[in-house]
Enzyme design. Sequence first.
Site, PDB file in Angstrom:
ATOM      1  N   ASP A  99     -28.037 -20.163  12.093  1.00  0.00           N
ATOM      2  CA  ASP A  99     -27.583 -20.432  13.464  1.00  0.00           C
ATOM      3  C   ASP A  99     -27.864 -21.880  13.840  1.00  0.00           C
ATOM      4  O   ASP A  99     -27.107 -22.478  14.608  1.00  0.00           O
ATOM      5  CB  ASP A  99     -28.267 -19.462  14.432  1.00  0.00           C
ATOM      6  CG  ASP A  99     -27.899 -18.029  14.092  1.00  0.00           C
ATOM      7  OD1 ASP A  99     -26.702 -17.718  14.130  1.00  0.00           O
ATOM      8  OD2 ASP A  99     -28.793 -17.241  13.731  1.00  0.00           O
ATOM      9  N   SER A 113     -20.636 -14.280   9.281  1.00  0.00           N
ATOM     10  CA  SER A 113     -19.229 -14.617   9.044  1.00  0.00           C
ATOM     11  C   SER A 113     -19.069 -15.648   7.920  1.00  0.00           C
ATOM     12  O   SER A 113     -18.101 -15.583   7.154  1.00  0.00           O
ATOM     13  CB  SER A 113     -18.589 -15.137  10.344  1.00  0.00           C
ATOM     14  OG  SER A 113     -19.302 -16.245  10.831  1.00  0.00           O
ATOM     15  N   GLU A 141     -33.285 -10.784   5.475  1.00  0.00           N
ATOM     16  CA  GLU A 141     -32.925 -12.127   4.981  1.00  0.00           C
ATOM     17  C   GLU A 141     -34.175 -12.874   4.534  1.00  0.00           C
ATOM     18  O   GLU A 141     -34.181 -13.534   3.479  1.00  0.00           O
ATOM     19  CB  GLU A 141     -32.208 -12.912   6.089  1.00  0.00           C
ATOM     20  CG  GLU A 141     -30.826 -12.350   6.410  1.00  0.00           C
ATOM     21  CD  GLU A 141     -30.148 -13.003   7.602  1.00  0.00           C
ATOM     22  OE1 GLU A 141     -28.924 -12.849   7.729  1.00  0.00           O
ATOM     23  OE2 GLU A 141     -30.825 -13.652   8.415  1.00  0.00           O
TER      24      GLU A 141
HETATM   25  C1  5RP Z   1     -27.600 -13.184  10.487  1.00  0.00           C
HETATM   26  C2  5RP Z   1     -27.799 -14.651  10.304  1.00  0.00           C
HETATM   27  C3  5RP Z   1     -26.588 -15.483  10.040  1.00  0.00           C
HETATM   28  O1  5RP Z   1     -26.782 -16.183   8.862  1.00  0.00           O
HETATM   29  C4  5RP Z   1     -26.390 -16.452  11.178  1.00  0.00           C
HETATM   30  O2  5RP Z   1     -26.345 -15.718  12.397  1.00  0.00           O
HETATM   31  C5  5RP Z   1     -25.124 -17.284  11.014  1.00  0.00           C
HETATM   32  O3  5RP Z   1     -24.008 -16.466  11.127  1.00  0.00           O
HETATM   33  P1  5RP Z   1     -22.523 -17.000  10.985  1.00  0.00           P
HETATM   34  O4  5RP Z   1     -22.320 -17.384   9.565  1.00  0.00           O
HETATM   35  O5  5RP Z   1     -21.687 -15.828  11.415  1.00  0.00           O
HETATM   36  O6  5RP Z   1     -22.372 -18.176  11.927  1.00  0.00           O
HETATM   37  O7  5RP Z   1     -28.887 -15.155  10.338  1.00  0.00           O
HETATM   38  O8  5RP Z   1     -28.776 -12.538  10.846  1.00  0.00           O
END
Ligand code: 5RP
Length: 218
Positions: free
Chosen positions: A84, A30, A103
Amino acid sequence: MTQDEMKKSAAVKALEFVKDDTIVGVGTGSTVNYFIDALATKKDRISGAVSSSEESTKRLMALGIEVFDLNNIDAIDVYVDGADEITEHMHMIKGGGAALTREKIVAAVAKTFICIADESKQVPMLGKFPLPVEVIPMARSYIARELVKLGGDPVYRQGVVTDNGNVILDVHNLDIINPKQLESDINALVGVVTNGLFAHRCADILILGTALGPKIIK
Ligand code: 5RP
């Protein structure tokens, strides 16, 4: 400021690190979605993007940003992605969106990794957020048993198949005292594709969305 406003402020700030005529590495999530929207405002000044997920690819292409296959690219100047959890040492847990493997690959190629996050993601120690591990489907139960031996409580993320056709185990209650060691130990298990610890290739720059505006931490 709401959490979304903090995410957006960090994402918009990251645009300042994008140089003209370069290929930009783009993460998933997001916070990154705000970055993609911002990137579209200068799409005529960049060469294009390399994406870390089908989801981000769709969004980039819908906004008219060319997406390149990583195999046809020699270099990525900056990689912009969320997290996260992130510590003061720039170690991260990623993979909440199940895109961790791609990633990690794009991050490995990039010269500079810019993490964009709202302030709730900054933590003194990693591990409250369950650690995602991408696993080859036939190895799921074996890997779950091995993760229990490492002190964790793995939970199969039901209904999720990664862009690479694999499954995710979310590992709760790990003591992540040495993130680099744990990253290596989990990756050494046969059947693990990768895990969501980004300690060996950590962020170079953190742009943290705070109530007072975006804060740059190097
Ligand atoms: C996806 C990721 C995201 O970068 C992580 O989950 C953070 O997401 P958000 O910006 O929605 O909080 O690692 O695999």
